[in-house]
Enzyme design. Structure first.
Site, PDB file in Angstrom:
ATOM      1  N   ASP A   1     -26.930 -17.464  23.167  1.00 58.83           N
ATOM      2  CA  ASP A   1     -28.330 -18.500  22.675  1.00 58.83           C
ATOM      3  C   ASP A   1     -27.770 -20.216  23.597  1.00 58.83           C
ATOM      4  O   ASP A   1     -27.475 -20.976  22.706  1.00 58.83           O
ATOM      5  CB  ASP A   1     -27.988 -18.596  21.316  1.00 58.83           C
ATOM      6  CG  ASP A   1     -29.129 -17.512  20.898  1.00 58.83           C
ATOM      7  OD1 ASP A   1     -29.037 -16.835  21.286  1.00 58.83           O
ATOM      8  OD2 ASP A   1     -29.676 -17.650  19.598  1.00 58.83           O
TER       9      ASP A   1
ATOM     10  N   LYS B   1     -35.892 -19.855  23.423  1.00 60.87           N
ATOM     11  CA  LYS B   1     -36.706 -19.935  22.194  1.00 60.87           C
ATOM     12  C   LYS B   1     -36.948 -21.044  21.366  1.00 60.87           C
ATOM     13  O   LYS B   1     -36.779 -21.749  22.513  1.00 60.87           O
ATOM     14  CB  LYS B   1     -34.826 -19.542  21.561  1.00 60.87           C
ATOM     15  CG  LYS B   1     -34.230 -19.997  19.872  1.00 60.87           C
ATOM     16  CD  LYS B   1     -33.216 -20.156  20.032  1.00 60.87           C
ATOM     17  CE  LYS B   1     -32.511 -20.241  18.886  1.00 60.87           C
ATOM     18  NZ  LYS B   1     -31.144 -19.906  18.704  1.00 60.87           N
TER      19      LYS B   1
ATOM     20  N   LYS C   1     -38.146 -15.685  20.711  1.00 58.90           N
ATOM     21  CA  LYS C   1     -37.311 -16.530  18.921  1.00 58.90           C
ATOM     22  C   LYS C   1     -37.735 -17.325  18.682  1.00 58.90           C
ATOM     23  O   LYS C   1     -38.050 -18.489  18.829  1.00 58.90           O
ATOM     24  CB  LYS C   1     -36.014 -16.557  19.437  1.00 58.90           C
ATOM     25  CG  LYS C   1     -35.256 -16.650  18.452  1.00 58.90           C
ATOM     26  CD  LYS C   1     -33.866 -16.346  18.220  1.00 58.90           C
ATOM     27  CE  LYS C   1     -33.044 -16.884  17.094  1.00 58.90           C
ATOM     28  NZ  LYS C   1     -31.405 -17.256  17.021  1.00 58.90           N
TER      29      LYS C   1
END
Length: 267
Positions: A137, A199, A228
Site C-alpha cells: 500500500d 485506496k 479500498k
C-alpha cells in the site's frame, strides 16, 4: 460528478503525460497473486461476520511494538481477515505469524506523506516483498499531483508496481487533501500505472473514507481495479456503507469489534 468532468480531466492527463503512459495494464501487478477487484456482490454481506474476508486488519501507529504486531496478526489469522497491514519494518514479524495462512501481510510504503523519493519507495517495496509482504500500500505523491505533475505521479506509481512484482499494489490517494478533479486524476493515473487498487486514506490526515469518495473512485476505475476504504471505519455499519458504495476492501484497526458486533441500521 458529471461524465463531462471525468472526460475533461482525462483529456488534461493525456495532454500532460504526452504519450508517456506506462505500458503495463492494471492486471500485471497481481499476476503472481490473484485478488478480487470488482465490487462486492449484492447480498454477500448479511451479517458483520461476513465482512471478515474484505478487511485489512491494520496496525500502523508509531508506538506499535513487535508484540503488538504479532497479536494483531494472530487476530487476523483467527478471524479470517484478508490481510494484516503494517509498517514495512514489521512485515517479517507479521509474516512469521501468518505463515501457511490465507491471510497475508501488507506493507505500507512512503507512509504516511507520500513525499519520499521514487527510488526510496521502490527500495522499500522490494525490501518489504523480500521480508514477506504479499501486498503493498503506497502513498501517492500528493504534492506532485496537486501541482499537476502527472508524468511524475505516473512514474512514481509505476516504479512501485514494478518493484513489488508479482504482488498487488494499492495507491493511497489521501482523498481528504484532494479536489474532485484531483481524485479523478489520482484514480486514472493509478490505473494507468498498473496499480491493483486505489485506496482513500492513510488514516493520519484530516479525515478518512466517505461513501461519496468510494462511489466516485469506483466509477472511475470500474471493476478492473479494486477500491479500498480506510480511515474512520470503526463500526459494522461504517464498513457496510463503504461496501455498498463500491469498496471491496476495508482498512480498519477495530476489525475484531466490527465483525463481532451487530448492524445498527437496515441494509
Amino acid at each position: 460528478m458529471a461524465e463531462a468532468d471525468i472526460k475533461r480531466v482525462c483529456e488534461e492527463l493525456a495532454a500532460s503525460v504526452k504519450g508517456g503512459k506506462h505500458e503495463c495494464c492494471c492486471r500485471c501487478a497481481h499476476a503472481g497473486r490473484a485478488v478480487p477487484t470488482a465490487r462486492v456482490p449484492a447480498g454477500a454481506v448479511k451479517t458483520p461476520a461476513d465482512l471478515a474476508p474484505y478487511i485489512d486488519h491494520t496496525i500502523l501507529k508509531a508506538d506499535a511494538t513487535v508484540d503488538d504486531v504479532r497479536r494483531v496478526a494472530r487476530e487476523a489469522r483467527e478471524n479470517g481477515f484478508a490481510t494484516v497491514c503494517v509498517n514495512s519494518c514489521m512485515v517479517r514479524a507479521a509474516a512469521e505469524v501468518l505463515a501457511g495462512c490465507p491471510t497475508v501481510p501488507i506493507a505500507v510504503v512512503g507512509f504516511p506523506l507520500g513525499a519520499a523519493l521514487t527510488s526510496s519507495k521502490a527500495f522499500e517495496s522490494r525490501e518489504s516483498v523480500a521480508a514477506g509482504a504479499k501486498e503493498i500500500d503506497m502513498v501517492i505523491a500528493v504534492g506532485a499531483l496537486k501541482a499537476r505533475d502527472y508524468a511524475y505521479v505516473l512514474a512514481d506509481i509505476a516504479a512501485v508496481v514494478e518493484a513489488s512484482k508479482p504482488y498487488p499494489v494499492k495507491v493511497i490517494i489521501e482523498t481528504c487533501l484532494l479536489s474532485q478533479d484531483e481524485k479523478i486524476a489520482a484514480c486514472v493515473l493509478s490505473k494507468a500505472a498498473g496499480a491493483t487498487f486505489v485506496k482513500t486514506s492513510t488514516g493520519f490526515s484530516t479525515h478518512g473514507a466517505t461513501a461519496e469518495d468510494i462511489a466516485l473512485m469506483r466509477k472511475i476505475v470500474g471493476d478492473e481495479v479494486g477500491v479500498k476504504a480506510s480511515g474512520g471505519v470503526r463500526t459494522a455499519d461504517d464498513a457496510l456503507r463503504m461496501i455498498n458504495a463500491g469498496a471491496n476492501r476495508i482498512g480498519a484497526s477495530a476489525s475484531v469489534a466490527i465483525i463481532k458486533s451487530e448492524f445498527a441500521s437496515a441494509k
